[in-house]
Design a protein around this motif. Structure first.
Motif, PDB file in Angstrom:
ATOM      1  N   GLU A  88       0.919  -1.253  -0.027  1.00 49.90           N
ATOM      2  CA  GLU A  88       0.172   0.030  -0.097  1.00 49.90           C
ATOM      3  C   GLU A  88       0.873   1.348  -0.160  1.00 49.90           C
ATOM      4  O   GLU A  88       1.809   1.227   0.573  1.00 49.90           O
ATOM      5  CB  GLU A  88      -0.853  -0.004   1.192  1.00 49.90           C
ATOM      6  N   ALA A  89       0.538   2.006  -0.814  1.00 54.69           N
ATOM      7  CA  ALA A  89       1.276   3.419  -0.838  1.00 54.69           C
ATOM      8  C   ALA A  89       0.403   4.541  -1.281  1.00 54.69           C
ATOM      9  O   ALA A  89      -0.483   4.251  -2.146  1.00 54.69           O
ATOM     10  CB  ALA A  89       2.442   3.468  -1.715  1.00 54.69           C
ATOM     11  N   ILE A  90       0.682   5.799  -0.943  1.00 56.18           N
ATOM     12  CA  ILE A  90      -0.082   6.968  -1.692  1.00 56.18           C
ATOM     13  C   ILE A  90       0.919   8.007  -2.049  1.00 56.18           C
ATOM     14  O   ILE A  90       1.973   8.268  -1.611  1.00 56.18           O
ATOM     15  CB  ILE A  90      -0.882   7.618  -0.247  1.00 56.18           C
ATOM     16  N   ALA A  91       0.453   8.607  -3.032  1.00 60.09           N
ATOM     17  CA  ALA A  91       1.590   9.499  -3.641  1.00 60.09           C
ATOM     18  C   ALA A  91       1.634  10.855  -2.860  1.00 60.09           C
ATOM     19  O   ALA A  91       0.499  11.071  -2.212  1.00 60.09           O
ATOM     20  CB  ALA A  91       1.018   9.918  -5.056  1.00 60.09           C
ATOM     21  N   LEU A  92       2.496  11.451  -2.797  1.00 62.28           N
ATOM     22  CA  LEU A  92       2.630  12.720  -2.220  1.00 62.28           C
ATOM     23  C   LEU A  92       2.375  13.871  -3.084  1.00 62.28           C
ATOM     24  O   LEU A  92       2.674  13.822  -4.307  1.00 62.28           O
ATOM     25  CB  LEU A  92       3.882  12.922  -1.473  1.00 62.28           C
ATOM     26  N   PRO A  96       4.388  13.773 -10.028  1.00 59.02           N
ATOM     27  CA  PRO A  96       3.927  13.910 -11.419  1.00 59.02           C
ATOM     28  C   PRO A  96       3.514  12.496 -11.782  1.00 59.02           C
ATOM     29  O   PRO A  96       3.761  11.584 -10.944  1.00 59.02           O
ATOM     30  CB  PRO A  96       5.212  14.491 -12.089  1.00 59.02           C
ATOM     31  N   ALA A  97       2.627  12.530 -12.609  1.00 58.76           N
ATOM     32  CA  ALA A  97       2.180  11.093 -13.229  1.00 58.76           C
ATOM     33  C   ALA A  97       3.648  10.634 -13.689  1.00 58.76           C
ATOM     34  O   ALA A  97       4.290  11.114 -14.526  1.00 58.76           O
ATOM     35  CB  ALA A  97       1.281  11.387 -14.334  1.00 58.76           C
ATOM     36  N   ALA A  98       3.789   9.468 -13.365  1.00 57.90           N
ATOM     37  CA  ALA A  98       5.307   8.696 -13.543  1.00 57.90           C
ATOM     38  C   ALA A  98       5.417   7.345 -13.464  1.00 57.90           C
ATOM     39  O   ALA A  98       4.156   6.605 -12.765  1.00 57.90           O
ATOM     40  CB  ALA A  98       6.275   9.409 -12.541  1.00 57.90           C
ATOM     41  N   ASP A  99       6.065   6.557 -14.158  1.00 60.58           N
ATOM     42  CA  ASP A  99       6.430   5.221 -14.245  1.00 60.58           C
ATOM     43  C   ASP A  99       7.859   4.800 -13.970  1.00 60.58           C
ATOM     44  O   ASP A  99       8.518   4.917 -14.777  1.00 60.58           O
ATOM     45  CB  ASP A  99       5.855   4.632 -15.115  1.00 60.58           C
ATOM     46  N   VAL A 100       8.443   4.444 -12.880  1.00 56.89           N
ATOM     47  CA  VAL A 100       9.755   4.273 -12.565  1.00 56.89           C
ATOM     48  C   VAL A 100      10.179   3.124 -11.927  1.00 56.89           C
ATOM     49  O   VAL A 100       9.336   2.393 -10.985  1.00 56.89           O
ATOM     50  CB  VAL A 100      10.472   5.444 -11.822  1.00 56.89           C
ATOM     51  N   SER A 150      20.167  14.298  -6.115  1.00 55.43           N
ATOM     52  CA  SER A 150      21.464  13.481  -6.148  1.00 55.43           C
ATOM     53  C   SER A 150      21.366  12.290  -7.062  1.00 55.43           C
ATOM     54  O   SER A 150      22.356  11.412  -7.170  1.00 55.43           O
ATOM     55  CB  SER A 150      21.618  12.873  -4.873  1.00 55.43           C
ATOM     56  N   GLY A 151      20.081  12.210  -8.029  1.00 59.74           N
ATOM     57  CA  GLY A 151      20.068  11.215  -9.034  1.00 59.74           C
ATOM     58  C   GLY A 151      18.970  10.101  -8.879  1.00 59.74           C
ATOM     59  O   GLY A 151      18.902   9.248  -9.640  1.00 59.74           O
ATOM     60  N   ALA A 152      18.347  10.297  -7.676  1.00 59.77           N
ATOM     61  CA  ALA A 152      17.238   9.389  -7.351  1.00 59.77           C
ATOM     62  C   ALA A 152      16.244   9.298  -8.318  1.00 59.77           C
ATOM     63  O   ALA A 152      15.917  10.443  -8.799  1.00 59.77           O
ATOM     64  CB  ALA A 152      16.706   9.429  -6.032  1.00 59.77           C
ATOM     65  N   ALA A 153      15.476   8.182  -8.630  1.00 57.39           N
ATOM     66  CA  ALA A 153      14.549   8.111  -9.824  1.00 57.39           C
ATOM     67  C   ALA A 153      13.314   8.391  -9.173  1.00 57.39           C
ATOM     68  O   ALA A 153      12.121   8.732  -9.705  1.00 57.39           O
ATOM     69  CB  ALA A 153      14.427   6.935 -10.383  1.00 57.39           C
ATOM     70  N   GLY A 154      13.005   8.058  -7.749  1.00 59.40           N
ATOM     71  CA  GLY A 154      11.876   7.989  -7.039  1.00 59.40           C
ATOM     72  C   GLY A 154      12.195   8.059  -5.424  1.00 59.40           C
ATOM     73  O   GLY A 154      13.360   7.865  -5.022  1.00 59.40           O
ATOM     74  N   PHE A 155      11.168   8.357  -4.600  1.00 57.04           N
ATOM     75  CA  PHE A 155      11.343   8.406  -3.167  1.00 57.04           C
ATOM     76  C   PHE A 155      10.360   7.946  -2.550  1.00 57.04           C
ATOM     77  O   PHE A 155       8.974   8.059  -2.951  1.00 57.04           O
ATOM     78  CB  PHE A 155      11.475   9.926  -3.084  1.00 57.04           C
ATOM     79  N   VAL A 156      10.336   7.187  -1.497  1.00 56.16           N
ATOM     80  CA  VAL A 156       9.592   6.426  -0.880  1.00 56.16           C
ATOM     81  C   VAL A 156       9.722   7.052   0.648  1.00 56.16           C
ATOM     82  O   VAL A 156      10.775   6.735   1.450  1.00 56.16           O
ATOM     83  CB  VAL A 156       9.607   4.978  -0.607  1.00 56.16           C
ATOM     84  N   PHE A 157       8.805   7.543   1.438  1.00 56.34           N
ATOM     85  CA  PHE A 157       8.715   8.347   2.559  1.00 56.34           C
ATOM     86  C   PHE A 157       7.899   7.369   3.493  1.00 56.34           C
ATOM     87  O   PHE A 157       6.796   7.231   3.494  1.00 56.34           O
ATOM     88  CB  PHE A 157       7.834   9.821   2.466  1.00 56.34           C
ATOM     89  N   ALA A 177       6.760  18.425  -8.995  1.00 57.54           N
ATOM     90  CA  ALA A 177       7.905  18.070  -8.801  1.00 57.54           C
ATOM     91  C   ALA A 177       8.192  17.493  -9.957  1.00 57.54           C
ATOM     92  O   ALA A 177       7.622  17.091 -10.775  1.00 57.54           O
ATOM     93  CB  ALA A 177       7.958  17.046  -7.730  1.00 57.54           C
ATOM     94  N   ILE A 178       9.690  17.010 -10.147  1.00 59.34           N
ATOM     95  CA  ILE A 178      10.118  16.321 -11.577  1.00 59.34           C
ATOM     96  C   ILE A 178      10.462  14.920 -11.190  1.00 59.34           C
ATOM     97  O   ILE A 178      10.551  14.444 -12.293  1.00 59.34           O
ATOM     98  CB  ILE A 178      11.474  17.100 -11.707  1.00 59.34           C
ATOM     99  N   ALA A 179       9.976  14.345 -10.071  1.00 58.71           N
ATOM    100  CA  ALA A 179      10.103  12.739  -9.990  1.00 58.71           C
ATOM    101  C   ALA A 179       8.866  12.427  -8.921  1.00 58.71           C
ATOM    102  O   ALA A 179       8.309  13.257  -8.211  1.00 58.71           O
ATOM    103  CB  ALA A 179      11.458  12.354  -9.390  1.00 58.71           C
ATOM    104  N   PRO A 180       8.480  11.165  -9.130  1.00 61.35           N
ATOM    105  CA  PRO A 180       7.187  10.726  -8.186  1.00 61.35           C
ATOM    106  C   PRO A 180       7.808  10.399  -6.796  1.00 61.35           C
ATOM    107  O   PRO A 180       9.147  10.188  -6.463  1.00 61.35           O
ATOM    108  CB  PRO A 180       6.913   9.365  -8.786  1.00 61.35           C
TER     109      PRO A 180
END
Length: 445
Positions: A88-92, A96-100, A150-157, A177-180
């Motif tokens: 389970e996850a929720i977007a912050l 943006p709409a993304a697929d990484v 720093s180059g990450a493609a995505g972020f999980v909080f 933002a520029i990444a999901p």
């Protein structure tokens, strides 16, 4: 308090048992989704305007402004190696709409130093909502934007509090933002940390949209017409995942409660009372206030974000020694503790004013725990609120506004100096994270 007029004394006495703060909070939280720019936001603004008028605030009106309205679609977080499973996850907000896809890299608390210690290029970074004890609390925006830079493609909080509570919170100020990024529960985070150690890989997809929208500030007036004025405000918007009872239903209810008392006082200067829109999505309502007000007239700001939630009131004075003195005098006179914290931060509605040199205090409250607790999760619901705190903090806020009005009438509150303020932020190690989030003032270079 001995010099209060009889009507003000009666207003204080009534507040001890007044049911209106709870009734207002009930109507506000019953709306559900109060995300800025949406239909619940508009209905909430109407409730705030009615509550201001009922409390005795004069000339209540709406001041609309443009903002970036973000809407949430479906979010998926799937482990692709060494096992295949989903979480389970929720977007912050402002993701943006993304697929990484990429390797899972656990960066612990997610401070810039920890991110620097890992190879995050092309990775889906996993970071905690909390920060190490002994230092300042590092904000989500700092962690996310530094990781992406720093180059990450995505972020999980990852929520550091248990209870299957994925956290939310904006990634940028009023822009996509520029990444999901997605929030997950502490329980999910434990799995992700384990898989990261075993070379795990993940796939994150976000369905979301950022489009032009509109929110409103609710603005009224108390006290006399004077050349100088105070701004007394709280934001009324909330994230769409919960009722927003603690953040910031309690805060706006505290302002309404205080306004009812202030309406019975003989104030030395005028007070502009504001229900601020779109705080959670970029302090946009506060930025609009700064753009439209004559800041030469604004002597000081009292921002209620966090008060009314827990027992003990905290006055965050943002490097203004005089604001700390005012809070301490109120605490001594009322014989109610108010803890003063002088360290500034840029993550609530006082920031656009502080950045412009206006002295400010943010009224918060202390749970004894580190972090947001139920805030920014679907557990931020009305049942968590003890309205005795709202009523008491409303009384203390009214006394603080009155004391500030006297201070302004008796002499000038010193403006904040850019160089000294920048030094305070650097001393607290804000510069790196604020620059990554694009909120470090260019005047401070």
């Amino acid at each position: 308090m001995d010099d209060l007029p009889p009507a003000a004394r009666e207003a204080f006495a009534r507040t001890w048992t007044d049911g209106r703060p709870w009734n207002f909070l009930t109507r506000l939280t019953a709306l559900g989704d109060r995300m800025a720019g949406g239909p619940g936001d508009a209905r909430a603004g109407d409730l705030v305007a009615d509550a201001f008028a009922d409390a005795g605030v004069e000339r209540v009106e709406f001041d609309p402004f443009e903002m970036a309205h973000w809407t949430r679609g479906e979010t998926t977080l799937e482990l692709t190696a060494p096992d295949e499973r989903s979480f389970e996850a929720i977007a912050l907000p402002y993701a943006p709409a993304a697929d990484v896809s990429g390797p899972l890299v656990d960066v612990g608390y997610g401070t810039p130093a920890e991110i620097d210690d890992h190879d995050v290029e092309g990775a889906i970074v996993v970071a905690s909502t909390t920060t190490p004890a002994g230092g300042r609390f590092v904000h989500r925006m700092e962690k996310f934007n530094y990781a992406i830079d720093s180059g990450a493609a995505g972020f999980v909080f990852v929520n550091h509090d248990p209870g299957q509570l994925p956290p939310t919170g904006a990634l940028r100020y009023d822009e996509e933002a520029i990444a999901p990024a997605a929030g997950v529960s502490k329980e999910t985070g434990a799995w992700l940390t384990d898989y990261a150690k075993r070379g795990g890989r993940a796939h994150l997809t976000v369905d979301a949209a950022t489009e032009p929208g509109e929110s409103r500030n609710v603005v009224g007036h108390l006290g006399p017409e004077t050349d100088r004025e105070l701004v007394f405000c709280a934001h009324y918007d909330a994230h769409d995942t919960a009722e927003g009872a603690l953040d910031n239903g309690c805060g706006i209810a505290t302002v309404v409660t205080a306004a009812r008392i202030l309406a019975e006082m003989d104030l030395d200067v005028g007070v502009r009372v504001v229900g601020v829109g779109a705080e959670e999505l970029g302090l946009t309502g506060a930025e609009h206030l700064v753009e439209t007000l004559d800041l030469d007239r604004v002597a000081a700001v009292v921002n209620v974000d966090g008060a009314g939630r827990f027992r003990d009131l905290v006055a965050m004075t943002h490097a203004s020694e005089q604001m700390g003195d005012v809070a301490s005098r109120v605490a001594d006179d009322a014989r109610h503790p108010i803890r003063v914290e002088s360290e500034p931060h840029p993550f609530s509605d006082q920031w656009p004013f502080v950045r412009s040199g206006v002295p400010a205090v943010q009224l918060h409250s202390d749970s004894g725990e580190r972090g947001r607790g139920w805030g920014h999760t679907h557990a931020d619901t009305r049942d968590k609120v003890d309205d005795r705190n709202i009523r008491e903090h409303g009384m203390l806020a009214a006394l603080l506004v009155r004391e500030l009005a006297t201070e302004v009438a008796d002499g000038e509150l010193p403006r904040l100096d850019d160089d000294e303020l920048a030094a305070e932020f650097r001393r607290a190690n804000f510069e790196t994270g604020m620059k990554a989030a694009s909120i470090w003032p260019t005047d401070w270079e």
